[in-house]
Design a protein around this motif. Structure first.
Motif, mmCIF file in Angstrom:
data_model
loop_
_atom_site.group_PDB
_atom_site.id
_atom_site.type_symbol
_atom_site.label_atom_id
_atom_site.label_comp_id
_atom_site.label_asym_id
_atom_site.label_seq_id
_atom_site.Cartn_x
_atom_site.Cartn_y
_atom_site.Cartn_z
ATOM 1 N N SER A 152 0.835 -1.207 0.000
ATOM 2 C CA SER A 152 0.000 0.000 0.000
ATOM 3 C C SER A 152 0.867 1.252 0.000
ATOM 4 O O SER A 152 0.565 2.226 -0.687
ATOM 5 C CB SER A 152 -0.924 0.011 1.224
ATOM 6 N N LEU A 153 1.938 1.240 0.784
ATOM 7 C CA LEU A 153 2.810 2.398 0.842
ATOM 8 C C LEU A 153 3.530 2.588 -0.492
ATOM 9 O O LEU A 153 3.679 3.710 -0.972
ATOM 10 C CB LEU A 153 3.831 2.238 1.968
ATOM 11 N N VAL A 154 3.959 1.488 -1.109
ATOM 12 C CA VAL A 154 4.625 1.586 -2.407
ATOM 13 C C VAL A 154 3.697 2.210 -3.434
ATOM 14 O O VAL A 154 4.067 3.128 -4.167
ATOM 15 C CB VAL A 154 5.104 0.198 -2.881
ATOM 16 N N PHE A 155 2.457 1.717 -3.496
ATOM 17 C CA PHE A 155 1.503 2.267 -4.447
ATOM 18 C C PHE A 155 1.211 3.732 -4.129
ATOM 19 O O PHE A 155 1.067 4.563 -5.015
ATOM 20 C CB PHE A 155 0.205 1.463 -4.432
ATOM 21 N N ASP A 156 1.118 4.040 -2.838
ATOM 22 C CA ASP A 156 0.846 5.416 -2.440
ATOM 23 C C ASP A 156 1.970 6.334 -2.895
ATOM 24 O O ASP A 156 1.733 7.459 -3.346
ATOM 25 C CB ASP A 156 0.689 5.484 -0.918
ATOM 26 N N LEU A 157 3.205 5.860 -2.819
ATOM 27 C CA LEU A 157 4.352 6.681 -3.197
ATOM 28 C C LEU A 157 4.508 6.836 -4.703
ATOM 29 O O LEU A 157 5.193 7.740 -5.155
ATOM 30 C CB LEU A 157 5.633 6.074 -2.613
ATOM 31 N N GLN A 185 -18.732 8.566 -3.323
ATOM 32 C CA GLN A 185 -18.546 7.386 -4.161
ATOM 33 C C GLN A 185 -18.688 6.099 -3.318
ATOM 34 O O GLN A 185 -18.643 6.147 -2.090
ATOM 35 C CB GLN A 185 -17.190 7.437 -4.853
ATOM 36 N N PRO A 186 -18.883 4.953 -3.970
ATOM 37 C CA PRO A 186 -19.224 3.726 -3.236
ATOM 38 C C PRO A 186 -18.248 3.323 -2.129
ATOM 39 O O PRO A 186 -18.660 2.756 -1.119
ATOM 40 C CB PRO A 186 -19.257 2.662 -4.338
ATOM 41 N N TYR A 187 -16.946 3.598 -2.308
ATOM 42 C CA TYR A 187 -15.971 3.140 -1.320
ATOM 43 C C TYR A 187 -15.413 4.266 -0.460
ATOM 44 O O TYR A 187 -14.328 4.133 0.106
ATOM 45 C CB TYR A 187 -14.856 2.335 -2.004
ATOM 46 N N PHE A 188 -16.180 5.337 -0.329
ATOM 47 C CA PHE A 188 -15.759 6.420 0.560
ATOM 48 C C PHE A 188 -15.638 5.881 1.990
ATOM 49 O O PHE A 188 -16.573 5.338 2.559
ATOM 50 C CB PHE A 188 -16.763 7.569 0.526
ATOM 51 N N GLY A 189 -14.428 5.992 2.557
ATOM 52 C CA GLY A 189 -14.178 5.527 3.915
ATOM 53 C C GLY A 189 -13.839 4.058 4.028
ATOM 54 O O GLY A 189 -13.546 3.568 5.128
ATOM 55 N N TRP A 190 -13.819 3.325 2.898
ATOM 56 C CA TRP A 190 -13.592 1.888 2.961
ATOM 57 C C TRP A 190 -12.295 1.430 2.314
ATOM 58 O O TRP A 190 -12.040 0.233 2.230
ATOM 59 C CB TRP A 190 -14.770 1.140 2.340
ATOM 60 N N VAL A 191 -11.471 2.339 1.833
ATOM 61 C CA VAL A 191 -10.147 1.974 1.324
ATOM 62 C C VAL A 191 -9.120 2.372 2.368
ATOM 63 O O VAL A 191 -9.019 3.549 2.733
ATOM 64 C CB VAL A 191 -9.845 2.646 -0.033
ATOM 65 N N LYS A 192 -8.366 1.396 2.868
ATOM 66 C CA LYS A 192 -7.419 1.635 3.955
ATOM 67 C C LYS A 192 -6.079 2.088 3.391
ATOM 68 O O LYS A 192 -5.432 1.369 2.627
ATOM 69 C CB LYS A 192 -7.258 0.370 4.795
ATOM 70 N N LEU A 193 -5.660 3.266 3.795
ATOM 71 C CA LEU A 193 -4.426 3.866 3.302
ATOM 72 C C LEU A 193 -3.243 3.466 4.178
ATOM 73 O O LEU A 193 -3.424 3.008 5.319
ATOM 74 C CB LEU A 193 -4.574 5.389 3.264
ATOM 75 N N LEU A 205 -5.334 -0.526 0.231
ATOM 76 C CA LEU A 205 -5.071 0.140 -1.046
ATOM 77 C C LEU A 205 -4.368 -0.800 -2.015
ATOM 78 O O LEU A 205 -4.714 -0.869 -3.203
ATOM 79 C CB LEU A 205 -4.215 1.392 -0.807
ATOM 80 N N SER A 206 -3.376 -1.554 -1.530
ATOM 81 C CA SER A 206 -2.639 -2.464 -2.413
ATOM 82 C C SER A 206 -3.542 -3.538 -2.984
ATOM 83 O O SER A 206 -3.416 -3.924 -4.156
ATOM 84 C CB SER A 206 -1.473 -3.106 -1.658
#
Length: 339
Positions: A152-157, A185-193, A205-206
């Motif tokens: 997730s961090l890699v994708f975030d970066l 949107q449908p996943y507001f608040g449901w994708v963990k960063l 996120l990953s």
């Protein structure tokens, strides 16, 4: 025999030399001694993964950075540091690789493609004369305690990395997930960063990016149907998950909803890949209304998390996919293409 400045580092029972040497020299002197294959002392390595090597080779050809140290175990004649420098002879099979065998193999292939890469300095930590248990302890420490960054961090970066090092498909997938998880949107608040605190439910996120990436990468299904623009792809994913959300109504954000967990998200994408995209292509419509009409889920047949609880990751996702397939009720084709 080339000389290199070094720092001597002592940690508990061992001392190692920390230096930097050209990639060409590194690939010449180092080798992997494989556990249960090579009988020599210090053999702790695994069989090489060709796909990882290819990725590292491409990264090196793009002149990517290699700041982390390769860890070696020197097995030839003893190294003799003098006046702040250490002489490293260019002699094959002088040093076993404790950590970094894929990087070295990737660099070796990169040098074959572009000889200039042989001059890049690579940091190395050199132990001398370790036996197998000692090498194994260091190997285990690196590969268990010193873990790589979460995906997730890699994708975030990727969003802030230099453009020549970006993976375009991962960046595109990240843009789509960012949109799906935005307010309204449908996943507001449901994708963990990355570095987000614990929450019950939600999709890492990953996981979200890895799930949709095959659909949007070059020659993926969306490209095959001509849906290559970001805005069109965003609309397709939004309409699909919007259709599922409409079937759940006020219960979409309930923690009993399977689709707000990783297995539900993955299963939904698999259903999209195997059935929905072809159907919408035939209908010439990816509108939310078109999708809602063919997914027969109501208050008595909604897919709940309790149905997949206790199943393994792939089994849980397959269960959700199969439930969606069972609820899929295709209609007659329409005449116009709408998004």
């Amino acid at each position: 025999m080339p000389d290199f400045p070094f720092i001597s580092v002592k940690q508990k029972d061992h001392t190692f030399f920390l230096t930097a040497i050209p990639a060409g020299l590194l690939t010449n002197i180092s080798y992997a001694a494989v556990r249960r294959k090579d009988e020599e002392e210090g053999a702790v390595q695994r069989i090489l993964n060709s796909s990882r090597i290819a990725g590292i080779k491409d990264f090196a050809v793009q002149m990517g950075d290699f700041p982390a140290s390769i860890v070696l175990n020197w097995v030839k004649e003893k190294l003799k540091p003098k006046a702040g420098k250490i002489s490293i002879p260019d002699s094959p099979k002088s040093a076993q690789i404790i950590d970094g065998q894929h990087r070295i193999a990737g660099l070796r292939e990169a040098i074959a493609e572009n000889p200039n890469i042989a001059q890049i300095e690579i940091p190395v930590a050199i132990y001398v004369g370790l036996d197998t248990p000692q090498s194994a302890r260091i190997f285990i420490s690196i590969n268990t305690e010193q873990r790589p960054a979460p995906k997730s961090l890699v994708f975030d970066l990727y969003g802030i990395a230099a453009s020549d090092l970006m993976d375009p498909s991962a960046v595109r997938a990240g843009d789509i997930i960012s949109y799906l998880s935005s307010e309204g949107q449908p996943y507001f608040g449901w994708v963990k960063l990355p570095n987000q605190g614990y929450q019950r439910g939600g999709i890492a996120l990953s996981t979200a990016i890895s799930s949709i990436r095959p659909l949007i990468e070059p020659k993926g299904l969306l490209e095959q149907i001509g849906a290559t623009e970001l805005e069109v792809q965003k609309a397709i994913f939004r309409n699909f998950f919007g259709a599922l959300k409409s079937r759940y109504g006020k219960h979409w954000d309930d923690r009993s909803n399977a689709f707000i967990y990783a297995s539900g998200f993955i299963g939904a994408i698999e259903f999209m890949r195997s059935h929905l995209i072809d159907y919408c292509k035939i209908k010439k419509s990816f509108e939310e209304k078109t999708i809602v009409e063919v997914i027969a889920l109501d208050s008595t047949s909604r897919i709940l998390q309790e149905e997949v609880k206790g199943l393994g990751g792939s089994d849980a996702a397959n269960k959700v996919r199969d439930r969606l397939i069972a609820a899929f009720k295709p209609a007659e084709a329409a005449d116009t293409f709408r998004v």
